[in-house]
Write an enzyme that holds these catalytic residues in place. Structure first.
Site, PDB file in Angstrom:
ATOM      1  N   HIS A 188     -73.175-109.509  57.313  1.00 57.07           N
ATOM      2  CA  HIS A 188     -73.562-110.518  56.326  1.00 57.07           C
ATOM      3  C   HIS A 188     -74.553-111.482  56.968  1.00 57.07           C
ATOM      4  O   HIS A 188     -74.327-111.929  58.095  1.00 57.07           O
ATOM      5  CB  HIS A 188     -72.319-111.263  55.829  1.00 57.07           C
ATOM      6  N   GLN A 218     -81.367-110.493  64.711  1.00 53.12           N
ATOM      7  CA  GLN A 218     -80.036-110.639  65.315  1.00 53.12           C
ATOM      8  C   GLN A 218     -79.062-109.602  64.751  1.00 53.12           C
ATOM      9  O   GLN A 218     -78.231-109.058  65.473  1.00 53.12           O
ATOM     10  CB  GLN A 218     -79.479-112.052  65.075  1.00 53.12           C
ATOM     11  N   ARG A 260     -72.733-103.462  46.588  1.00 50.76           N
ATOM     12  CA  ARG A 260     -71.653-103.356  45.610  1.00 50.76           C
ATOM     13  C   ARG A 260     -70.408-103.941  46.251  1.00 50.76           C
ATOM     14  O   ARG A 260     -70.240-103.850  47.473  1.00 50.76           O
ATOM     15  CB  ARG A 260     -71.368-101.886  45.259  1.00 50.76           C
ATOM     16  N   SER A 309     -82.458-101.099  57.310  1.00 51.50           N
ATOM     17  CA  SER A 309     -82.861-101.395  58.689  1.00 51.50           C
ATOM     18  C   SER A 309     -81.652-101.552  59.612  1.00 51.50           C
ATOM     19  O   SER A 309     -81.730-101.225  60.799  1.00 51.50           O
ATOM     20  CB  SER A 309     -83.769-102.629  58.740  1.00 51.50           C
TER      21      SER A 309
HETATM   22  C1  GAR Z   1     -79.234-107.405  55.485  1.00 51.64           C
HETATM   23  O1  GAR Z   1     -79.826-108.649  55.751  1.00 51.64           O
HETATM   24  C2  GAR Z   1     -77.737-107.562  55.287  1.00 51.64           C
HETATM   25  O2  GAR Z   1     -77.173-108.525  56.134  1.00 51.64           O
HETATM   26  C3  GAR Z   1     -77.685-107.999  53.853  1.00 51.64           C
HETATM   27  O3  GAR Z   1     -78.627-107.205  53.198  1.00 51.64           O
HETATM   28  C4  GAR Z   1     -79.669-106.870  54.118  1.00 51.64           C
HETATM   29  C5  GAR Z   1     -79.828-105.374  54.116  1.00 51.64           C
HETATM   30  O4  GAR Z   1     -80.946-105.014  54.881  1.00 51.64           O
HETATM   31  N1  GAR Z   1     -76.381-107.834  53.299  1.00 51.64           N
HETATM   32  C6  GAR Z   1     -75.835-108.681  52.421  1.00 51.64           C
HETATM   33  O5  GAR Z   1     -76.424-109.654  51.984  1.00 51.64           O
HETATM   34  C7  GAR Z   1     -74.426-108.338  52.007  1.00 51.64           C
HETATM   35  N2  GAR Z   1     -73.827-109.433  51.292  1.00 51.64           N
HETATM   36  P1  GAR Z   1     -81.106-103.556  55.443  1.00 51.64           P
HETATM   37  O6  GAR Z   1     -80.969-102.613  54.234  1.00 51.64           O
HETATM   38  O7  GAR Z   1     -82.493-103.526  56.003  1.00 51.64           O
HETATM   39  O8  GAR Z   1     -80.043-103.314  56.472  1.00 51.64           O
END
Ligand code: GAR
Length: 205
Positions: free
Chosen positions: A114, A178, A96, A13
């Site tokens: 993050h 956000q 990763r 997303s």
């Molecule tokens: C997001 O919330 C991102 O901040 C988190 O994974 C999710 C991915 O969602 N990342 C971490 O936790 C990295 N340590 P998305 O695939 O819908 O963008």
């Protein structure tokens, strides 16, 4: 022109938010070049190709770790024109830890998002960590990637209150809204050459 490579592992997303901003002309200096996933079933791959017509590539680890794996990702990025001279690599839910060699290859050209206010709650399940700790405020952080885990210079942060009764899911959903604002904004600032890294600090010009 900045050639953008986005690395994902799942839903994508944040990738979607960045590609939408690019498509809407909100970052004219950015050309989305490729979306790469380590997981063949990452839903974001379809979004990238079907909704945005962006080239996608699966780079399965097949047991490779560290630089042995990352060099294949670098190859795929460079093949798509994402080079250390004109590229930007966005980690967007790429689950990763990338190797020091990868970080050095794209020095100061890798961003990550993050779902917490770093340096609080690095690593996995940041939203759950925040709820269990009992903080009243959380949010998200876009930062440059350095050789540590979630430890690079902070570019932008957004805060949100943690409500009584929040679950990991409800908090994650509000943080995610956000994230979708702040990540495209950071990419735009990068592409306009407006992020100046001075030691740990990032000055927005
Ligand atoms: C997001 O919330 C991102 O901040 C988190 O994974 C999710 C991915 O969602 N990342 C971490 O936790 C990295 N340590 P998305 O695939 O819908 O963008």
């Amino acid at each position: 022109m900045i050639n953008l490579g986005i690395l994902i592992s799942g839903r994508g997303s944040n990738m979607d938010a960045i590609l939408a901003a690019a498509k809407a002309g909100r970052m004219p200096g950015v050309r989305p070049a490729v979306v790469i996933s380590n997981k063949p079933d990452a839903a974001g791959l379809r979004t990238a190709s079907e909704k945005y017509g962006v080239k996608t590539k699966i780079v399965p680890p097949e047991g490779a770790k560290g630089w042995d794996y990352d060099r294949k990702v670098v190859e795929a990025l460079e093949e798509a024109g994402v080079t250390p001279q004109n590229g930007l690599v966005c980690l967007a839910g790429f689950m990763r830890i990338i190797s020091p060699e990868f970080v050095r290859h794209y020095k100061a050209r890798i961003l990550n998002i993050h779902p917490a206010l770093l340096p609080s709650f690095p690593g996995l399940h940041a939203q759950k960590q925040a709820i269990e700790y009992g903080v009243k405020v959380s949010g998200c952080t876009v930062h440059f990637v350095d050789e540590g885990v979630d430890s690079g210079p902070v570019i932008l942060q957004k805060t949100i209150p943690v409500m009584e009764g929040d679950s990991e899911e409800t908090l994650s959903a509000r943080i995610l809204e956000q994230e979708h604002q702040v990540y495209p904004e950071a990419v735009r600032l990068f592409s306009e050459g407006r992020l100046k890294v001075e030691g740990r600090k990032v000055r927005v010009l």
